[in-house]
Design a protein around this motif. Structure first.
Motif, PDB file in Angstrom:
ATOM      1  N   ILE A  83      28.215 -21.363  35.399  1.00 39.79           N
ATOM      2  CA  ILE A  83      29.025 -20.671  36.055  1.00 39.79           C
ATOM      3  C   ILE A  83      30.260 -20.308  35.123  1.00 39.79           C
ATOM      4  O   ILE A  83      30.549 -19.183  35.221  1.00 39.79           O
ATOM      5  CB  ILE A  83      29.375 -21.560  37.215  1.00 39.79           C
ATOM      6  CG1 ILE A  83      28.259 -21.584  38.373  1.00 39.79           C
ATOM      7  CG2 ILE A  83      30.737 -20.666  37.986  1.00 39.79           C
ATOM      8  CD1 ILE A  83      28.857 -22.569  39.458  1.00 39.79           C
ATOM      9  N   LEU A  84      30.661 -21.228  34.362  1.00 41.17           N
ATOM     10  CA  LEU A  84      31.926 -21.204  33.668  1.00 41.17           C
ATOM     11  C   LEU A  84      31.315 -19.871  32.400  1.00 41.17           C
ATOM     12  O   LEU A  84      32.167 -19.139  32.022  1.00 41.17           O
ATOM     13  CB  LEU A  84      32.349 -22.244  33.031  1.00 41.17           C
ATOM     14  CG  LEU A  84      33.066 -23.271  33.715  1.00 41.17           C
ATOM     15  CD1 LEU A  84      33.477 -24.604  33.089  1.00 41.17           C
ATOM     16  CD2 LEU A  84      34.380 -22.478  34.102  1.00 41.17           C
ATOM     17  N   ASN A  85      30.062 -20.108  31.938  1.00 41.14           N
ATOM     18  CA  ASN A  85      29.646 -19.046  30.849  1.00 41.14           C
ATOM     19  C   ASN A  85      29.486 -17.835  31.518  1.00 41.14           C
ATOM     20  O   ASN A  85      29.480 -16.632  30.821  1.00 41.14           O
ATOM     21  CB  ASN A  85      28.263 -19.782  30.458  1.00 41.14           C
ATOM     22  CG  ASN A  85      27.560 -18.693  29.533  1.00 41.14           C
ATOM     23  OD1 ASN A  85      27.989 -18.739  28.386  1.00 41.14           O
ATOM     24  ND2 ASN A  85      26.437 -17.957  29.946  1.00 41.14           N
ATOM     25  N   ALA A  86      29.380 -17.498  33.008  1.00 38.91           N
ATOM     26  CA  ALA A  86      29.374 -16.152  33.541  1.00 38.91           C
ATOM     27  C   ALA A  86      30.727 -15.575  33.349  1.00 38.91           C
ATOM     28  O   ALA A  86      30.688 -14.209  33.563  1.00 38.91           O
ATOM     29  CB  ALA A  86      29.013 -16.477  35.013  1.00 38.91           C
ATOM     30  N   THR A  87      31.868 -15.992  32.917  1.00 44.07           N
ATOM     31  CA  THR A  87      32.913 -15.523  32.553  1.00 44.07           C
ATOM     32  C   THR A  87      33.124 -14.859  31.103  1.00 44.07           C
ATOM     33  O   THR A  87      34.025 -14.132  30.770  1.00 44.07           O
ATOM     34  CB  THR A  87      34.112 -16.447  32.436  1.00 44.07           C
ATOM     35  OG1 THR A  87      33.980 -17.491  31.500  1.00 44.07           O
ATOM     36  CG2 THR A  87      34.326 -17.152  33.814  1.00 44.07           C
ATOM     37  N   VAL A  88      31.944 -14.842  30.330  1.00 47.41           N
ATOM     38  CA  VAL A  88      31.862 -14.238  29.172  1.00 47.41           C
ATOM     39  C   VAL A  88      32.256 -12.636  29.152  1.00 47.41           C
ATOM     40  O   VAL A  88      33.078 -12.354  28.385  1.00 47.41           O
ATOM     41  CB  VAL A  88      30.513 -14.275  28.433  1.00 47.41           C
ATOM     42  CG1 VAL A  88      30.604 -13.592  27.218  1.00 47.41           C
ATOM     43  CG2 VAL A  88      30.317 -15.792  27.918  1.00 47.41           C
ATOM     44  N   PRO A  89      31.637 -11.840  30.061  1.00 44.52           N
ATOM     45  CA  PRO A  89      31.957 -10.575  30.112  1.00 44.52           C
ATOM     46  C   PRO A  89      33.433 -10.285  30.379  1.00 44.52           C
ATOM     47  O   PRO A  89      34.014  -9.096  29.910  1.00 44.52           O
ATOM     48  CB  PRO A  89      31.169  -9.992  31.266  1.00 44.52           C
ATOM     49  CG  PRO A  89      29.828 -10.910  31.277  1.00 44.52           C
ATOM     50  CD  PRO A  89      30.488 -12.092  30.892  1.00 44.52           C
ATOM     51  N   MET A  90      33.995 -11.319  31.298  1.00 46.70           N
ATOM     52  CA  MET A  90      35.256 -11.049  31.740  1.00 46.70           C
ATOM     53  C   MET A  90      36.317 -11.298  30.334  1.00 46.70           C
ATOM     54  O   MET A  90      37.207 -10.666  30.063  1.00 46.70           O
ATOM     55  CB  MET A  90      35.663 -11.991  32.783  1.00 46.70           C
ATOM     56  CG  MET A  90      37.142 -11.946  33.183  1.00 46.70           C
ATOM     57  SD  MET A  90      37.229 -13.072  34.697  1.00 46.70           S
ATOM     58  CE  MET A  90      37.339 -14.560  33.721  1.00 46.70           C
ATOM     59  N   PHE A  91      36.064 -12.304  29.647  1.00 47.81           N
ATOM     60  CA  PHE A  91      36.819 -12.464  28.455  1.00 47.81           C
ATOM     61  C   PHE A  91      36.729 -11.567  27.421  1.00 47.81           C
ATOM     62  O   PHE A  91      37.326 -11.022  26.723  1.00 47.81           O
ATOM     63  CB  PHE A  91      36.426 -13.959  27.663  1.00 47.81           C
ATOM     64  CG  PHE A  91      37.037 -15.039  28.579  1.00 47.81           C
ATOM     65  CD1 PHE A  91      38.510 -15.242  28.411  1.00 47.81           C
ATOM     66  CD2 PHE A  91      36.424 -16.008  29.257  1.00 47.81           C
ATOM     67  CE1 PHE A  91      39.105 -16.306  28.962  1.00 47.81           C
ATOM     68  CE2 PHE A  91      36.994 -17.104  29.980  1.00 47.81           C
ATOM     69  CZ  PHE A  91      38.332 -17.331  29.588  1.00 47.81           C
ATOM     70  N   GLY A  92      35.389 -10.895  27.420  1.00 48.67           N
ATOM     71  CA  GLY A  92      35.082  -9.741  26.610  1.00 48.67           C
ATOM     72  C   GLY A  92      35.800  -8.591  26.853  1.00 48.67           C
ATOM     73  O   GLY A  92      36.427  -7.510  25.789  1.00 48.67           O
ATOM     74  N   ALA A  93      36.082  -8.288  28.087  1.00 48.90           N
ATOM     75  CA  ALA A  93      36.931  -6.993  28.319  1.00 48.90           C
ATOM     76  C   ALA A  93      38.325  -7.294  28.195  1.00 48.90           C
ATOM     77  O   ALA A  93      38.939  -6.676  27.722  1.00 48.90           O
ATOM     78  CB  ALA A  93      36.716  -6.927  30.075  1.00 48.90           C
ATOM     79  N   LEU A  94      38.613  -8.533  28.349  1.00 45.49           N
ATOM     80  CA  LEU A  94      40.061  -8.769  27.988  1.00 45.49           C
ATOM     81  C   LEU A  94      40.495  -8.766  26.439  1.00 45.49           C
ATOM     82  O   LEU A  94      41.437  -8.041  26.118  1.00 45.49           O
ATOM     83  CB  LEU A  94      40.556 -10.222  28.515  1.00 45.49           C
ATOM     84  CG  LEU A  94      42.063 -10.877  28.358  1.00 45.49           C
ATOM     85  CD1 LEU A  94      43.006  -9.816  29.134  1.00 45.49           C
ATOM     86  CD2 LEU A  94      42.353 -12.210  28.760  1.00 45.49           C
ATOM     87  N   ILE A  95      39.640  -9.284  25.647  1.00 46.23           N
ATOM     88  CA  ILE A  95      39.647  -9.121  24.139  1.00 46.23           C
ATOM     89  C   ILE A  95      39.631  -7.840  23.651  1.00 46.23           C
ATOM     90  O   ILE A  95      40.428  -7.345  22.851  1.00 46.23           O
ATOM     91  CB  ILE A  95      38.812 -10.248  23.500  1.00 46.23           C
ATOM     92  CG1 ILE A  95      39.301 -11.610  24.013  1.00 46.23           C
ATOM     93  CG2 ILE A  95      38.833  -9.944  22.006  1.00 46.23           C
ATOM     94  CD1 ILE A  95      38.211 -12.306  23.579  1.00 46.23           C
ATOM     95  N   ALA A  96      38.921  -6.994  24.285  1.00 45.10           N
ATOM     96  CA  ALA A  96      38.629  -5.584  23.947  1.00 45.10           C
ATOM     97  C   ALA A  96      39.655  -4.871  24.158  1.00 45.10           C
ATOM     98  O   ALA A  96      40.292  -4.037  23.526  1.00 45.10           O
ATOM     99  CB  ALA A  96      37.369  -5.025  24.677  1.00 45.10           C
ATOM    100  N   TRP A  97      40.551  -5.142  25.303  1.00 41.60           N
ATOM    101  CA  TRP A  97      41.651  -4.560  25.798  1.00 41.60           C
ATOM    102  C   TRP A  97      42.849  -4.707  24.658  1.00 41.60           C
ATOM    103  O   TRP A  97      43.502  -3.885  24.089  1.00 41.60           O
ATOM    104  CB  TRP A  97      42.073  -4.854  27.086  1.00 41.60           C
ATOM    105  CG  TRP A  97      43.344  -4.597  27.650  1.00 41.60           C
ATOM    106  CD1 TRP A  97      43.928  -3.385  27.255  1.00 41.60           C
ATOM    107  CD2 TRP A  97      44.230  -4.988  28.664  1.00 41.60           C
ATOM    108  NE1 TRP A  97      45.331  -3.128  27.855  1.00 41.60           N
ATOM    109  CE2 TRP A  97      45.192  -4.107  28.905  1.00 41.60           C
ATOM    110  CE3 TRP A  97      43.925  -6.035  29.506  1.00 41.60           C
ATOM    111  CZ2 TRP A  97      46.148  -4.183  29.875  1.00 41.60           C
ATOM    112  CZ3 TRP A  97      44.918  -6.185  30.808  1.00 41.60           C
ATOM    113  CH2 TRP A  97      46.046  -5.467  30.798  1.00 41.60           C
ATOM    114  N   VAL A  98      42.982  -6.160  24.293  1.00 45.64           N
ATOM    115  CA  VAL A  98      44.161  -6.472  23.355  1.00 45.64           C
ATOM    116  C   VAL A  98      43.823  -5.882  21.942  1.00 45.64           C
ATOM    117  O   VAL A  98      44.336  -5.458  21.195  1.00 45.64           O
ATOM    118  CB  VAL A  98      44.144  -8.149  23.391  1.00 45.64           C
ATOM    119  CG1 VAL A  98      45.171  -8.262  22.499  1.00 45.64           C
ATOM    120  CG2 VAL A  98      44.605  -8.452  24.803  1.00 45.64           C
TER     121      VAL A  98
END
Length: 310
Positions: free
Chosen positions: A110-125
């Motif tokens: 379930i925690l691994n499912a946050t990967v796209p979310m972190f990816g979107a945040l890092i791509a933003w920064v």
């Protein structure tokens, strides 16, 4: 599990060929990786488990690269590919192996499912890929779900395995951050390379990075046949074959549908944990999972609220 970001040529429009079979198969395979790592890490320990996994995957993928005549491409770009391997495979696999000593396979998935979310945040920064209003809302919702889920496991008192659940959750989130960084790095510095080269070279890089720590922490007692078979399965099936399926899914179904497989992986991981390890699934865990998946789907643009202004 997360894969290296595809090159621009792979981001083609969806084809008419049926992709549902590959989608379900890939989710089932990546869901089983948590089960196999759990079995292996009990006897091998976290770092040796990660090292053996990437070494087996490298041995599986490298001959394919050679047969396709892609070794010169790998040789020309080996420094950046090896680095991305440590970031995209070595560190995350070690983190998840460590976490599985203390928390369930379902919670890890379930925690691994946050990967796209972190990816979107890092791509933003990093890449200045500013999200729309609905994607920004998704980031907030997704991180709220993570906070709620982590709060339930916030104890830093070591359990029977010697690892506190709080540290295990933080290790999973560190792995997801590494996946997010590696996706932006790959998009910026490795775009245009054949995906098979990136996949194989990254496993070699991860193997080299983990080799010495794994040897230092190698268990005094030789692990049994079950642990070795589990790592063979996670190396060949969940890493080598899974990467090939992932890129084929991108080709046939398009990137958004391919990335959506991350949301289905926890379903299989929870199922395997219940069936084979007797793990419990709580309503709180399922509720937080729904919040995380919903937020991540918004954050990555798979779901939208109203019209997009991009």
């Amino acid at each position: 599990m997360s894969a290296p970001a595809p090159d621009s040529a792979a981001l083609a429009s969806p084809r008419s060929k049926s992709w549902a079979g590959d989608f379900v198969l890939l989710a089932a395979i990546w869901g089983s990786s948590f089960l196999f790592m759990r079995i292996g890490t009990v006897e091998f320990g976290a770092l040796p488990t990660a090292a053996v996994r990437v070494a087996i995957a490298a041995l599986f993928l490298l001959p394919i690269v050679w047969l396709r005549g892609l070794l010169p491409v790998l040789g020309k770009n080996w420094q950046r590919i090896f680095f991305i391997g440590l970031l995209n495979s070595g560190i995350p696999f070690a983190c998840f192996s460590f976490a599985l000593l203390s928390i369930s396979t379902g919670l890890s998935a379930i925690l691994n499912a946050t990967v796209p979310m972190f990816g979107a945040l890092i791509a933003w920064v990093w890449l200045k890929d500013k999200p729309t209003g609905s994607r920004l809302l998704g980031l907030v919702i997704g991180f709220a779900g993570v906070a709620l889920l982590a709060w339930d496991k916030a104890s830093f008192t070591p359990g029977a395995s010697g690892v506190a659940p709080g540290w295990a959750v933080l290790a999973c989130l560190l792995a997801c951050i590494c996946y997010g960084i590696s996706a932006s790095y790959t998009k910026r510095y490795l775009a245009g390379l054949p995906p098979l080269v990136t996949a194989a070279g990254s496993q070699i890089g991860a193997t080299l990075g983990l080799a010495l720590p794994a040897l230092w922490l190698w268990p005094a007692r030789m692990p049994g046949a079950q642990a070795w078979l589990a790592l063979l399965a996670v190396g060949v099936l969940c890493t080598g074959i899974a990467y090939i399926l992932f890129f084929r899914l991108i080709e046939h179904a398009g990137p958004p549908r391919a990335l959506a497989v991350t949301f289905v992986v926890p379903v299989f991981a929870v199922l395997y944990g219940v069936l084979f390890l007797g793990e419990a699934v709580t309503p709180w865990m399922l509720g937080c999972a729904g919040v995380i998946v919903g937020g991540t789907a918004l954050a990555t643009g798979l779901l939208t609220l109203g019209r997009s202004h991009r």
